[in-house]
Enzyme design. Structure first.
Site, short mmCIF file in Angstrom:
data_model
loop_
_atom_site.label_atom_id
_atom_site.label_comp_id
_atom_site.label_asym_id
_atom_site.label_seq_id
_atom_site.Cartn_x
_atom_site.Cartn_y
_atom_site.Cartn_z
CG ASP A 28 -8.06 -0.40 10.18
OD1 ASP A 28 -8.87 0.42 10.63
OD2 ASP A 28 -8.39 -1.53 9.78
CG PHE A 44 -12.50 -0.11 2.83
CD1 PHE A 44 -11.53 -0.86 3.50
CD2 PHE A 44 -12.51 -0.14 1.44
CE1 PHE A 44 -10.61 -1.63 2.80
CE2 PHE A 44 -11.59 -0.91 0.75
CZ PHE A 44 -10.64 -1.65 1.43
CB VAL A 45 -10.00 5.17 2.08
CG1 VAL A 45 -10.87 6.16 2.85
CG2 VAL A 45 -8.82 4.72 2.93
CD GLU A 87 1.66 0.42 7.12
OE1 GLU A 87 1.44 0.58 5.91
OE2 GLU A 87 1.24 -0.56 7.74
CG ASP A 88 -1.04 1.77 3.19
OD1 ASP A 88 -0.67 1.38 4.33
OD2 ASP A 88 -1.64 1.02 2.40
N GLY A 102 0.77 -1.24 0.00
CA GLY A 102 0.00 0.00 0.00
C GLY A 102 0.80 1.29 0.00
CG ASP A 161 -5.68 -3.57 -1.95
OD1 ASP A 161 -5.21 -3.13 -0.89
OD2 ASP A 161 -6.07 -4.75 -2.10
P1 5GP Z 1 -3.71 -2.45 10.71
O1 5GP Z 1 -2.71 -3.54 10.90
O2 5GP Z 1 -3.28 -1.12 11.29
O3 5GP Z 1 -5.09 -2.84 11.18
O4 5GP Z 1 -3.95 -2.29 9.16
C1 5GP Z 1 -2.94 -1.99 8.34
C2 5GP Z 1 -3.25 -2.41 6.93
O5 5GP Z 1 -4.64 -2.71 6.68
C3 5GP Z 1 -2.95 -1.26 6.02
O6 5GP Z 1 -1.58 -1.20 5.72
C4 5GP Z 1 -3.82 -1.57 4.84
O7 5GP Z 1 -3.17 -2.48 3.98
C5 5GP Z 1 -5.04 -2.23 5.42
N1 5GP Z 1 -6.15 -1.24 5.59
C6 5GP Z 1 -6.64 -0.75 6.74
N2 5GP Z 1 -7.64 0.13 6.52
C7 5GP Z 1 -7.80 0.19 5.17
C8 5GP Z 1 -8.68 0.94 4.31
O8 5GP Z 1 -9.54 1.75 4.70
N3 5GP Z 1 -8.52 0.73 2.97
C9 5GP Z 1 -7.60 -0.12 2.46
N4 5GP Z 1 -7.54 -0.22 1.14
N5 5GP Z 1 -6.75 -0.84 3.23
C10 5GP Z 1 -6.85 -0.68 4.58
MG MG Z 2 -0.14 -1.19 4.30
#
Ligand code: 5GP
Ligand code: MG
Length: 177
Positions: A106, A155-156, A102-103, A48, A162
């Protein structure tokens, strides 16, 4: 900007290319100041973050390196899941200043699991730069040092992010309708 369809879902415009690029330029100015003379390593987490990393790195004018890792999370038998390293770190980070790219953060699970692993290699410092921060969704505590946008728990897609592999190749970011 108008709504788009990715697979079965409708998304509406959320952050424009212009807004995104302006924030990234501001972040670059800040990092050029904070890391002058420190020769940092930008550690980008695939997939991402590839566009965010590329656009930011082009604006970095101090001496710096960039490298990439790929983390994958598996939901196993437990709800907490598990984060595995699909492509590992090649760079020697011992004694170096690391900026994780990081993109989006979450739940915080990915970084919460990865940070101790990185720390065991003995970096001089580790800071986290994110394009999008979904604070409300946090389940695992992670200290974010640089944030471009705080966003709600929706969600984006777009600009590297993606939906089921698609939608990454959009200059703007869209939010689920
Ligand atoms: P975390 O481990 O913080 O829960 O999530 C990290 C990963 O979940 C991000 O790097 C991304 O790949 C995915 N992710 C979390 N929220 C979103 C969202 O709103 N859209 C998309 N496309 N990916 C997300
Ligand atoms: Mg990511």
């Amino acid at each position: 900007m108008h709504s788009i369809k990715v697979l079965d879902k409708e998304f509406e415009p959320y952050l424009s290319e212009k807004e995104i690029q302006e924030k990234i330029n501001e972040l670059a100015v800040q990092l050029n100041k904070d890391y002058a003379g420190k020769k940092p390593i930008f550690l980008s987490i695939l997939n991402g973050s590839f566009l965010f990393t590329a656009d930011l790195f082009k604006q970095i004018t101090i001496e710096a390196e960039v490298c990439f890792i790929k983390l994958a999370s598996y939901k196993g038998m437990t709800s907490s899941g598990n984060v595995i390293t699909a492509i590992g770190l090649e760079a020697n980070v011992t004694g170096r200043h690391i900026i994780i790219m990081e993109d989006i953060i979450d739940t915080g699970k990915t970084l919460h699991h990865y940070l101790p692993q990185l720390a065991s290699s003995g970096p001089a410092s580790v800071k986290i730069a994110v394009l999008l921060n979904k604070k409300e969704a946090r389940q695992f505590s992670v200290n974010v040092d640089y944030t471009c946008f705080e966003i709600p728990n929706k969600f984006v897609v777009g600009y590297g992010l993606d939906y089921d592999g698609l939608g990454r190749n959009s200059k703007d970011i869209y939010q689920l309708k």
